[in-house]
Design a protein around this motif. Structure first.
Motif, PDB file in Angstrom:
ATOM      1  N   LEU A 122      24.088 -15.679 -27.192  1.00 51.22           N
ATOM      2  CA  LEU A 122      25.301 -16.308 -26.652  1.00 51.22           C
ATOM      3  C   LEU A 122      26.012 -17.031 -27.793  1.00 51.22           C
ATOM      4  O   LEU A 122      25.725 -18.190 -28.081  1.00 51.22           O
ATOM      5  CB  LEU A 122      24.954 -17.296 -25.532  1.00 51.22           C
ATOM      6  N   GLU A 170      31.602 -17.631 -26.214  1.00 53.97           N
ATOM      7  CA  GLU A 170      31.173 -16.566 -25.296  1.00 53.97           C
ATOM      8  C   GLU A 170      31.098 -17.147 -23.882  1.00 53.97           C
ATOM      9  O   GLU A 170      30.594 -18.248 -23.671  1.00 53.97           O
ATOM     10  CB  GLU A 170      29.796 -16.046 -25.722  1.00 53.97           C
ATOM     11  N   ARG A 171      31.575 -16.386 -22.926  1.00 53.31           N
ATOM     12  CA  ARG A 171      31.479 -16.802 -21.524  1.00 53.31           C
ATOM     13  C   ARG A 171      30.048 -16.588 -21.051  1.00 53.31           C
ATOM     14  O   ARG A 171      29.454 -15.543 -21.314  1.00 53.31           O
ATOM     15  CB  ARG A 171      32.440 -15.985 -20.662  1.00 53.31           C
TER      16      ARG A 171
END
Length: 127
Positions: free
Chosen positions: A28, A32-33
């Motif tokens: 991640l 980043e979502r």
């Protein structure tokens, strides 16, 4: 899937640790979502409120942030926040003292420890 095996640690903290681990591993990256609260809850099979509590915890630390209507995202400073927090917690917990005591009692030299650590790094980076 997370194996909730630490009965001494709240599930929301284990979820937060899992997300933090993925940040440190680079899975991640910054901005980043992360999965929505509902998606994450369904994936790990826990109540939505538990995941929300984990996300609120990570948000309060500055690891993730919320973009209204878009979801939660990894902050640019997430890795450094996690590292700093975990280092402090590790040292404050006394774990390092227990490790050093065992190294001394078992007469494990710094050279041996260095060799073991390098072997560990070699093993984990080959995966």
């Amino acid at each position: 899937m997370i194996d909730f095996n630490d009965s001494n640690r709240a599930i929301y903290l284990q979820i937060a640790d899992d997300i933090a681990d993925r940040v440190l591993q680079g899975v991640l990256p910054p901005d980043e979502r992360i999965p929505s609260v509902r998606d994450y809850a369904a994936t790990v099979m826990v109540n939505v409120n538990t995941v929300m509590r984990a996300y609120e915890h990570l948000s309060s630390l500055g690891v993730i942030y919320n973009k209204r209507g878009l979801g939660y995202f990894v902050s640019a400073e997430a890795a450094s926040v996690i590292t700093r927090t975990r280092r402090r917690d590790f040292i404050d917990s006394g774990a390092i003292d227990r490790i050093f005591k065992q190294l001394h009692l078992l007469d494990i030299s710094t050279a041996e420890l260095n060799d073991m650590y390098n072997a560990y790094l070699d093993k984990t980076t080959q995966k």
